[in-house]
Scaffold this motif. Sequence first.
Motif, PDB file in Angstrom:
ATOM      1  N   ALA A 179      27.087  45.886  40.146  1.00 52.64           N
ATOM      2  CA  ALA A 179      28.047  46.855  40.693  1.00 52.64           C
ATOM      3  C   ALA A 179      27.628  47.312  42.086  1.00 52.64           C
ATOM      4  O   ALA A 179      28.462  47.651  42.917  1.00 52.64           O
ATOM      5  N   GLY A 180      26.332  47.309  42.343  1.00 57.14           N
ATOM      6  CA  GLY A 180      25.832  47.755  43.635  1.00 57.14           C
ATOM      7  C   GLY A 180      25.963  46.728  44.746  1.00 57.14           C
ATOM      8  O   GLY A 180      25.757  47.059  45.913  1.00 57.14           O
ATOM      9  N   ASN A 295      31.512  46.600  37.614  1.00 58.55           N
ATOM     10  CA  ASN A 295      32.207  45.327  37.750  1.00 58.55           C
ATOM     11  C   ASN A 295      33.006  45.045  36.484  1.00 58.55           C
ATOM     12  O   ASN A 295      32.999  45.834  35.536  1.00 58.55           O
ATOM     13  N   PHE A 296      33.666  43.896  36.437  1.00 51.91           N
ATOM     14  CA  PHE A 296      34.348  43.436  35.227  1.00 51.91           C
ATOM     15  C   PHE A 296      33.359  42.612  34.401  1.00 51.91           C
ATOM     16  O   PHE A 296      32.663  41.752  34.938  1.00 51.91           O
ATOM     17  N   HIS A 297      33.327  42.871  33.107  1.00 49.17           N
ATOM     18  CA  HIS A 297      32.272  42.326  32.256  1.00 49.17           C
ATOM     19  C   HIS A 297      32.766  41.253  31.291  1.00 49.17           C
ATOM     20  O   HIS A 297      33.964  41.146  31.014  1.00 49.17           O
ATOM     21  N   LEU A 298      31.816  40.500  30.763  1.00 53.55           N
ATOM     22  CA  LEU A 298      32.132  39.412  29.842  1.00 53.55           C
ATOM     23  C   LEU A 298      32.784  39.933  28.560  1.00 53.55           C
ATOM     24  O   LEU A 298      32.440  41.025  28.087  1.00 53.55           O
ATOM     25  N   ALA A 319      43.534  47.473  31.129  1.00 47.89           N
ATOM     26  CA  ALA A 319      43.169  47.313  32.539  1.00 47.89           C
ATOM     27  C   ALA A 319      42.670  45.893  32.814  1.00 47.89           C
ATOM     28  O   ALA A 319      42.987  45.295  33.849  1.00 47.89           O
ATOM     29  N   TYR A 320      41.905  45.341  31.881  1.00 44.67           N
ATOM     30  CA  TYR A 320      41.430  43.972  32.034  1.00 44.67           C
ATOM     31  C   TYR A 320      42.606  42.994  32.020  1.00 44.67           C
ATOM     32  O   TYR A 320      42.630  42.019  32.786  1.00 44.67           O
ATOM     33  N   GLU A 321      43.574  43.232  31.168  1.00 37.88           N
ATOM     34  CA  GLU A 321      44.766  42.369  31.127  1.00 37.88           C
ATOM     35  C   GLU A 321      45.499  42.424  32.468  1.00 37.88           C
ATOM     36  O   GLU A 321      45.962  41.396  32.981  1.00 37.88           O
ATOM     37  N   GLU A 322      45.591  43.620  33.043  1.00 34.57           N
ATOM     38  CA  GLU A 322      46.240  43.754  34.345  1.00 34.57           C
ATOM     39  C   GLU A 322      45.419  43.064  35.427  1.00 34.57           C
ATOM     40  O   GLU A 322      45.971  42.438  36.345  1.00 34.57           O
ATOM     41  N   ALA A 323      44.106  43.155  35.324  1.00 29.46           N
ATOM     42  CA  ALA A 323      43.242  42.489  36.299  1.00 29.46           C
ATOM     43  C   ALA A 323      43.438  40.976  36.258  1.00 29.46           C
ATOM     44  O   ALA A 323      43.432  40.309  37.302  1.00 29.46           O
ATOM     45  N   VAL A 324      43.625  40.434  35.072  1.00 29.67           N
ATOM     46  CA  VAL A 324      43.894  38.995  34.936  1.00 29.67           C
ATOM     47  C   VAL A 324      45.237  38.656  35.582  1.00 29.67           C
ATOM     48  O   VAL A 324      45.357  37.684  36.342  1.00 29.67           O
ATOM     49  N   GLU A 326      46.738  40.241  37.934  1.00 25.48           N
ATOM     50  CA  GLU A 326      46.654  40.446  39.371  1.00 25.48           C
ATOM     51  C   GLU A 326      45.609  39.543  40.039  1.00 25.48           C
ATOM     52  O   GLU A 326      45.354  39.662  41.231  1.00 25.48           O
ATOM     53  N   LYS A 327      45.012  38.675  39.222  1.00 18.63           N
ATOM     54  CA  LYS A 327      44.041  37.690  39.719  1.00 18.63           C
ATOM     55  C   LYS A 327      42.828  38.327  40.407  1.00 18.63           C
ATOM     56  O   LYS A 327      42.381  37.878  41.474  1.00 18.63           O
ATOM     57  N   TYR A 328      42.308  39.369  39.804  1.00 18.71           N
ATOM     58  CA  TYR A 328      41.023  39.899  40.234  1.00 18.71           C
ATOM     59  C   TYR A 328      39.938  38.857  39.969  1.00 18.71           C
ATOM     60  O   TYR A 328      40.103  37.971  39.124  1.00 18.71           O
ATOM     61  N   ARG A 329      38.827  38.971  40.702  1.00 21.22           N
ATOM     62  CA  ARG A 329      37.679  38.090  40.498  1.00 21.22           C
ATOM     63  C   ARG A 329      36.690  38.795  39.547  1.00 21.22           C
ATOM     64  O   ARG A 329      36.413  39.977  39.693  1.00 21.22           O
ATOM     65  N   PHE A 330      36.155  38.038  38.585  1.00 22.91           N
ATOM     66  CA  PHE A 330      35.383  38.620  37.494  1.00 22.91           C
ATOM     67  C   PHE A 330      33.884  38.325  37.604  1.00 22.91           C
ATOM     68  O   PHE A 330      33.451  37.373  38.236  1.00 22.91           O
ATOM     69  N   PHE A 331      33.117  39.198  36.946  1.00 21.78           N
ATOM     70  CA  PHE A 331      31.680  39.092  36.709  1.00 21.78           C
ATOM     71  C   PHE A 331      30.842  39.365  37.963  1.00 21.78           C
ATOM     72  O   PHE A 331      31.269  40.095  38.849  1.00 21.78           O
TER      73      PHE A 331
END
Length: 340
Positions: A179-180, A295-298, A319-324, A326-331
């Motif tokens: 996250a940092g 961050n977004f986690h596993l 929120a994770y479903e919305e992130a998917v 909206e094509k956010y980048r994960f991990f």
Amino acid sequence: MLLSDFDYNLPEKLIAQTPCQKRDHSRLMVLNREAKSISHKHFYDLKQYLKKGDTLVFNDTKVIPARLIGHRAKTGGKVEVFLLRRTEGNCWETLVKPGKKAQIGNIIEFGDELACEVVGHTDFGGRIVEFKFDGIFEEILDRLGETPLPPYIHEKLADKNRYQTVYARENGSAAAPTAGLHFTQELLEEIKAMGVNLAFVTLHVGLGTFRPVNVDNIEDHVMHKEFYHIEKEAADIINNTKKNGGRVIAVGTTSIRTLESAAADDGTIAPTAAETGIFIYPGYKFKIVDAIVTNFHLPKSTLIMLISAFAGREFVLSAYEEAVREKYRFFSFGDAMFIE
């Protein structure tokens, strides 16, 4: 509570393989727990959500080159030794592959200047090894070791410093407090100029943070212990923030676990050096943390369970479903969340 309660569908193409070109230009999803609202920003917009008198708490641990590739002294067979934490002297808890070939008494050599002997087993299937060397261990490790990237990152990192935070200073982690990674030195200075306090704690990231959950009932999962410490300066800043009505904002799950491990029931904190095996999942009552940068986690990880404990499982998964969508980048090299 079941492990399947923390699952979600993630297309592999959304797993970030490289860091954002500029650290603070990654995207930022803002979750408001009270309004149950979701906003889409960039990380440099974080300043909009901070107030004078708040305190950001960072984990200043530094990733060591924890992956060593060697050979068994007797057979020449290839062995990978992954350092988790120093126990005492030159002894370390490690993960060894192939583990079946690493029995007590076996010697593993890493060139001419470093070797280790397997001296014990751990309760999580790892090995205790004792290193043999001439010189300074940290310098040898820096020459021979590799920075350990998570297994879901398949591309080689062009600049190894991008897997370190800009404020990393305490050697000891097997993985970065990711996250940092979004903070730049300039952004930290701008935040500080707003009257927001910066406090630094240390938790050396080891197996407890990234060990997968292998039980159906999550309450049966046992966290591996990790070392943390909080200096008096940080404790004073945090206590004064709470006393004056400011918010304590934890940057990353390791900062959360550090603070909640050390906090008294009244929400105060004292200088501490200890080990923690704290496992935070829904139902946990937070003592000190008021907001989170993460961050977004596993899927099915202890980290998504921790975030669900703070913001509510259903809200987090939506929120994770919305992130998917909206094509956010994960991990690790992906985008971030601010949860207030």
